[in-house]
Design a protein around this motif. Sequence first.
Motif, PDB file in Angstrom:
ATOM      1  N   ARG A   3       0.837  -1.199   0.000  1.00 10.11           N
ATOM      2  CA  ARG A   3       0.000   0.000   0.000  1.00 10.11           C
ATOM      3  C   ARG A   3       0.875   1.254   0.000  1.00 10.11           C
ATOM      4  O   ARG A   3       0.612   2.217  -0.733  1.00 10.11           O
ATOM      5  N   HIS A   4       1.890   1.241   0.845  1.00 10.71           N
ATOM      6  CA  HIS A   4       2.776   2.410   0.937  1.00 10.71           C
ATOM      7  C   HIS A   4       3.477   2.652  -0.394  1.00 10.71           C
ATOM      8  O   HIS A   4       3.639   3.811  -0.821  1.00 10.71           O
ATOM      9  N   HIS A   5       3.885   1.580  -1.078  1.00  5.85           N
ATOM     10  CA  HIS A   5       4.511   1.741  -2.391  1.00  5.85           C
ATOM     11  C   HIS A   5       3.538   2.369  -3.387  1.00  5.85           C
ATOM     12  O   HIS A   5       3.903   3.283  -4.136  1.00  5.85           O
ATOM     13  N   VAL A   6       2.289   1.892  -3.391  1.00  5.99           N
ATOM     14  CA  VAL A   6       1.315   2.408  -4.350  1.00  5.99           C
ATOM     15  C   VAL A   6       1.028   3.885  -4.097  1.00  5.99           C
ATOM     16  O   VAL A   6       0.895   4.680  -5.039  1.00  5.99           O
ATOM     17  N   THR A   7       0.943   4.281  -2.832  1.00 12.71           N
ATOM     18  CA  THR A   7       0.569   5.666  -2.527  1.00 12.71           C
ATOM     19  C   THR A   7       1.746   6.628  -2.560  1.00 12.71           C
ATOM     20  O   THR A   7       1.553   7.837  -2.745  1.00 12.71           O
ATOM     21  N   THR A   8       2.986   6.114  -2.399  1.00 14.70           N
ATOM     22  CA  THR A   8       4.143   7.019  -2.343  1.00 14.70           C
ATOM     23  C   THR A   8       5.206   6.729  -3.388  1.00 14.70           C
ATOM     24  O   THR A   8       6.096   7.560  -3.598  1.00 14.70           O
ATOM     25  N   GLY A   9       5.165   5.568  -4.022  1.00 13.59           N
ATOM     26  CA  GLY A   9       6.211   5.186  -4.961  1.00 13.59           C
ATOM     27  C   GLY A   9       7.463   4.635  -4.309  1.00 13.59           C
ATOM     28  O   GLY A   9       8.489   4.459  -4.981  1.00 13.59           O
ATOM     29  N   ASP A  10       7.423   4.311  -3.034  1.00 13.64           N
ATOM     30  CA  ASP A  10       8.593   3.828  -2.291  1.00 13.64           C
ATOM     31  C   ASP A  10       9.008   2.450  -2.816  1.00 13.64           C
ATOM     32  O   ASP A  10       8.341   1.446  -2.586  1.00 13.64           O
ATOM     33  N   ALA A  59      -7.332   8.345 -16.992  1.00  9.76           N
ATOM     34  CA  ALA A  59      -6.866   9.700 -16.692  1.00  9.76           C
ATOM     35  C   ALA A  59      -7.418  10.182 -15.355  1.00  9.76           C
ATOM     36  O   ALA A  59      -6.711  10.829 -14.569  1.00  9.76           O
ATOM     37  N   ARG A  60      -8.670   9.862 -15.078  1.00 10.51           N
ATOM     38  CA  ARG A  60      -9.257  10.275 -13.794  1.00 10.51           C
ATOM     39  C   ARG A  60      -8.591   9.532 -12.629  1.00 10.51           C
ATOM     40  O   ARG A  60      -8.298  10.121 -11.596  1.00 10.51           O
ATOM     41  N   LEU A  61      -8.353   8.239 -12.814  1.00 10.24           N
ATOM     42  CA  LEU A  61      -7.765   7.451 -11.734  1.00 10.24           C
ATOM     43  C   LEU A  61      -6.321   7.838 -11.459  1.00 10.24           C
ATOM     44  O   LEU A  61      -5.849   7.734 -10.319  1.00 10.24           O
ATOM     45  N   ARG A  67      -9.466  -4.477 -12.181  1.00 14.28           N
ATOM     46  CA  ARG A  67      -8.139  -5.000 -12.511  1.00 14.28           C
ATOM     47  C   ARG A  67      -7.040  -4.320 -11.704  1.00 14.28           C
ATOM     48  O   ARG A  67      -6.059  -4.942 -11.315  1.00 14.28           O
ATOM     49  N   ARG A  68      -7.201  -3.048 -11.450  1.00 16.27           N
ATOM     50  CA  ARG A  68      -6.174  -2.265 -10.757  1.00 16.27           C
ATOM     51  C   ARG A  68      -6.360  -2.365  -9.244  1.00 16.27           C
ATOM     52  O   ARG A  68      -7.488  -2.502  -8.766  1.00 16.27           O
ATOM     53  N   TRP A  69      -5.244  -2.316  -8.520  1.00 15.91           N
ATOM     54  CA  TRP A  69      -5.376  -2.204  -7.067  1.00 15.91           C
ATOM     55  C   TRP A  69      -5.373  -0.728  -6.702  1.00 15.91           C
ATOM     56  O   TRP A  69      -4.380  -0.026  -6.898  1.00 15.91           O
ATOM     57  N   LEU A  70      -6.488  -0.265  -6.218  1.00 18.73           N
ATOM     58  CA  LEU A  70      -6.669   1.126  -5.809  1.00 18.73           C
ATOM     59  C   LEU A  70      -6.946   1.113  -4.308  1.00 18.73           C
ATOM     60  O   LEU A  70      -8.104   1.089  -3.875  1.00 18.73           O
ATOM     61  N   PRO A  71      -5.905   1.102  -3.480  1.00 17.36           N
ATOM     62  CA  PRO A  71      -6.102   0.846  -2.046  1.00 17.36           C
ATOM     63  C   PRO A  71      -6.947   1.879  -1.320  1.00 17.36           C
ATOM     64  O   PRO A  71      -7.511   1.572  -0.269  1.00 17.36           O
ATOM     65  N   GLN A  72      -7.071   3.083  -1.884  1.00 20.19           N
ATOM     66  CA  GLN A  72      -7.874   4.115  -1.214  1.00 20.19           C
ATOM     67  C   GLN A  72      -9.305   4.180  -1.760  1.00 20.19           C
ATOM     68  O   GLN A  72     -10.099   4.999  -1.299  1.00 20.19           O
ATOM     69  N   ALA A  73      -9.632   3.324  -2.724  1.00 20.63           N
ATOM     70  CA  ALA A  73     -10.892   3.478  -3.452  1.00 20.63           C
ATOM     71  C   ALA A  73     -11.994   2.586  -2.910  1.00 20.63           C
ATOM     72  O   ALA A  73     -11.748   1.504  -2.370  1.00 20.63           O
ATOM     73  N   VAL A  74     -13.237   3.063  -3.079  1.00 17.52           N
ATOM     74  CA  VAL A  74     -14.436   2.246  -2.927  1.00 17.52           C
ATOM     75  C   VAL A  74     -15.198   2.328  -4.244  1.00 17.52           C
ATOM     76  O   VAL A  74     -15.096   3.312  -4.972  1.00 17.52           O
ATOM     77  N   LEU A  75     -15.965   1.280  -4.535  1.00 18.11           N
ATOM     78  CA  LEU A  75     -16.629   1.189  -5.833  1.00 18.11           C
ATOM     79  C   LEU A  75     -18.110   0.893  -5.656  1.00 18.11           C
ATOM     80  O   LEU A  75     -18.491  -0.028  -4.931  1.00 18.11           O
TER      81      LEU A  75
END
Length: 669
Positions: free
Chosen positions: A218-225, A666-668, A615-623
């Motif tokens: 999660r930290h990698h996805v949100t910060t690029g670490d 583009a929105r995501l 398909r994408r992991w969007l850890p902060q998202a709800v659908l």
Amino acid sequence: MTGTNRLAQEASPYLRQHAHNPVDWYPWGDDAFAAARQRDVPVLISVGYSACHWCHVMAHESFEDDEVAAVVNEHFVAVKVDREERPDVDAVYMQATQAMTGSGGWPMTVFAFPDGRPFFAGTYFPKVARGGQMAFDDLCRRVAELWRDRRDDLVEQADALTEAIGSGDRLTPAEVAPSSAIVAKAVTGLLGQLDQDHGGFGRAPKFPQAMSIDLLLRHHVTTGDELALAAATTSLDAMASGGIYDHLGGGFARYATDQRWLVPHFEKMLYDQALLVPAYLHAWQVTGEARFLQVVEETVGYVLTDLRHPAGGFFAAEDADSEGVEGKFYVWTIDEIREVCGDDAQAAIDWYGVTDAGNWEGVTILERPVRGDLARPPAVERARRSLLAARSQRVRPGLDDKVLTEWNALMLAALAEAGAATGNAEWLAAAVANAEFLVAHLRGPDGRWLRSWQGPADDPEAGSARFLAYAGDHAALVEAFVRLAEATGQARWIDEADRIARALVELFWDDEAGGVFTTGVDAEALVTRPKDLMDNATPSANSLAAVGLARLAALTGDHTHRDRADAVVRLLGDVAGKHPTAFGHLLVAVDLLDRGTTEIVITGDRPDLLAEVHRRWLPQAVLAWGDPRETPLWEGRAETGSDGRAYVCQGYVCQAPASTIDELLARLD
């Protein structure tokens, strides 16, 4: 004593394992404590679970021994507890054990007054004294002597222990919720504990720590670490290559006894599969590496093949032992592999690192010595199938066929997310079947959720559910049904989640400090009312509540759910940043609340847009999609059929609706 004792009538497989003991066991309940009061003797409380190897050892050594049983029966009322059915009882006495010894585990051995107050606690005691440990029957005689001659000393000890376990959960909430800065601090702490050579955190014994690994992703996805990503993938590769992973049938053992994940403690728990599936799924979504998806497929396959009740529930665990020997079901000699695999034997021997001498007690635990290389060549795959078929003829480890609400909810959430992400219709169908099973069999006629169900495979209606569900059951169900709604588009699961969330608050909420107690206001009163705070083998009730309520709030627009999630984070956030491996899931809630959720709504019939989001992991998202609900997310968004569009909102700001995949990306981004 001959025949069976009272445990023969119990639903728990663990309790029934002790039904033929000469110990005159009682199940936990008023009858046991009334008998202790009437006889004026202490209560011996023995806590364990069916897949616990050392629980079996102590049972064989002491509880099945007539002489030891005679000592126990003369001086105590003996009570057996399945910790998985009664996590409230386990939590209270585990705190006492940790306060007295500095550590804990199972089997847990506690001596208590007839009112339940503990005065002595420990774990495994051998039949014969060794390694500084007193023999169990000698311990029982010594406790009986103290009860007779120095009871005042035991009263003082009980008062001190009761005070210790009553004060352990007293935290003061912060004025404001912590920021995501503590997540970054926690990640730094995790990286400092990383085993650079073998992955995982700390030294042996090594547990999978799925929640910490998922936090790194999660930290990698949100910060690029990139360091966080490397730590996560190194750990996942090491575990999937080691003996802790079942290379023939899929699924993970509970933990490894060594540094490099080779030698497992062979029991396989449902909750480990439920927590590791999302970790490997997210690694696949982030990296695109097929080996991570392979582990997801094989682990889900194991659960659906070996841990599923025909009506849809999931069983709790498989034992470590078969035929009285730990690991016997899983290990091989080189001659057995040659006999079973024929022309493919050498390929299997090379692939799994098999040797004449073996790698554990003269036999071989299958592993993949080349870490990260899991894609089996044809000859190895043929050999794997042959070995699996041959293994199926062996005596299988004991199955704990309880269906536990909390653990099922964890697996349901994992299945729903994995099914949606991969488009696997079988997994989604299994997720729905599991949800229907829980609603039908784990909820009482009055609507009150229950903890544990057990029944025959051919007639689920003949089964029965027992024990009032705990906070962890409710909190796990909230997240599970939210995930199922996101996977299926069926609004009924959001409605279920909302009802359960309200029951969670009504039954378990701590109005003074915030957070949830383990037991409901309608539950049996124990020595103290425990509060499940730390993420251990499973996420704590409070962590599950914080994440589930935050995500539910984003989908329903009900800010009271978010307020409760915020209260949990304010209670635990500061300590979580200092002890990341103990609060991996709670830190997800910290990140979710501080960064804010991304709300995605897809209207109409747009499988192309939906598949892209899944398909994408969007850890902060709800659908939200499928069945519209009367919530702010759906207001003014009424397109139907192919006119449907995707709406993406974040931080109380909505972007222009997207009609194409490129616009959605583009929105995501």
